[in-house]
Design an enzyme around this catalytic site. Structure first.
Site, PDB file in Angstrom:
ATOM      1  N   GLY A  85       0.825  -1.189   0.000  1.00 53.19           N
ATOM      2  CA  GLY A  85       0.000   0.000   0.000  1.00 53.19           C
ATOM      3  C   GLY A  85       0.866   1.249   0.000  1.00 53.19           C
ATOM      4  CG  ASP A  87       2.055   7.886  -4.161  1.00 54.71           C
ATOM      5  OD1 ASP A  87       3.044   7.850  -4.917  1.00 54.71           O
ATOM      6  OD2 ASP A  87       0.971   8.397  -4.492  1.00 54.71           O
ATOM      7  CB  ALA A  88       6.666   7.697  -4.654  1.00 59.71           C
ATOM      8  CB  THR A  89       8.542   5.917   0.340  1.00 59.00           C
ATOM      9  OG1 THR A  89       9.237   6.505   1.449  1.00 59.00           O
ATOM     10  CG2 THR A  89       8.805   4.422   0.333  1.00 59.00           C
ATOM     11  CG  PHE A  90      15.105   7.092  -0.518  1.00 57.05           C
ATOM     12  CD1 PHE A  90      15.802   6.704  -1.657  1.00 57.05           C
ATOM     13  CD2 PHE A  90      15.804   7.184   0.681  1.00 57.05           C
ATOM     14  CE1 PHE A  90      17.154   6.393  -1.597  1.00 57.05           C
ATOM     15  CE2 PHE A  90      17.156   6.900   0.745  1.00 57.05           C
ATOM     16  CZ  PHE A  90      17.830   6.506  -0.397  1.00 57.05           C
ATOM     17  N   GLY A 151       3.819   0.994   4.705  1.00 60.51           N
ATOM     18  CA  GLY A 151       3.059   0.490   3.568  1.00 60.51           C
ATOM     19  C   GLY A 151       3.032  -1.026   3.645  1.00 60.51           C
ATOM     20  N   GLY A 163       5.907  -3.416   5.305  1.00 57.55           N
ATOM     21  CA  GLY A 163       5.944  -2.927   6.680  1.00 57.55           C
ATOM     22  C   GLY A 163       6.299  -1.465   6.802  1.00 57.55           C
ATOM     23  CB  ALA A 165      11.062   2.705   5.721  1.00 58.04           C
ATOM     24  CB  CYS A 181       3.918   9.228   1.518  1.00 55.08           C
ATOM     25  SG  CYS A 181       5.138   8.164   2.321  1.00 55.08           S
TER      26      CYS A 181
END
Length: 217
Positions: A85, A87-90, A151, A163, A165, A181
């Site tokens: 689940g 959006d975008a993350t690093f 997520g 999980g 970060a 996100c």
């Protein structure tokens, strides 16, 4: 009596080095498969990734990847479209990533997310930080900045994967290239930034395991 009743309640695994995202994803898939069959215990993976941008199911397109996948790869990061689940993350060095592979007693997706947040809120409280939740966004926050992203995925049999970060000593400039996100109005932070000092990752991992056992019993 079912086989899983004989299995130890939680297997904590710390994967050494920087674990490529694709490799960790395959490990999760296999553990989910085994957990469904009762051939593996609940497992909590802790690891670090090399620089990688991931995009979850909430993303409708690549809009939050900034200048795009080719640009991000040119910076030395991988890019993956994930089945988690969000959006975008690093993800990258200095960030503790936790992947719980658990069979939930009851499929309470909202409650599970709140429990993951609670684990990290307690960990950050151990360092004197007043971390908390945001009313509109999943994750953990300190003074208006996001310090941990969450997520997850729920598979048949009430099995969790993916999980959280937690930014510990993460180079936060990596987040500048994307809209983390999908949230434009808030920034990101790290434990080291908030404390004004370096923090050993192994120490934070120990606290995470302790608090995880507390929250999830």
């Amino acid at each position: 009596m079912e086989l899983e009743e004989y299995i130890a309640p939680l297997d904590v695994r710390r994967l050494p080095g920087l674990v490529p995202y694709a490799e960790a994803w395959e490990v999760q898939k296999e553990l989910v498969r085994l957990r469904k069959k009762g051939l593996a215990p609940d497992t909590f993976l802790l690891l670090e990734h090399p620089p990688v941008y991931t995009v979850g199911r909430a993303a409708k397109d690549a809009a939050n990847l900034g200048a795009g996948e080719e640009y991000l790869r040119a910076l030395g990061a991988e890019v993956f479209w994930s089945d988690r689940g969000g959006d975008a993350t690093f993800h990258g060095p200095g960030q503790i990533v936790g992947y719980p592979i658990l069979r939930l007693k009851v499929l309470d997706t909202h409650g599970y997310l709140r429990d993951l947040e609670e684990v990290l809120i307690r960990v950050l409280g151990d360092y004197g930080l007043g971390a908390g939740r945001h009313p509109d966004y999943t994750g953990v926050w300190v003074a208006g900045s996001k310090i941990a992203a969450i997520g997850v995925k729920f598979s048949s049999g009430r099995i969790t994967s993916h999980g959280f970060a937690l930014n510990v000593t993460t180079d936060l400039s990596w987040f500048d290239r994307i809209t983390p996100c999908g949230i434009e109005e808030f920034g990101v932070t790290s434990l080291a930034r908030e404390l004004g000092r370096e923090v050993p990752l192994a120490e934070v991992e120990e606290r995470i395991v302790t608090r995880f056992r507390e929250v999830f019993g």
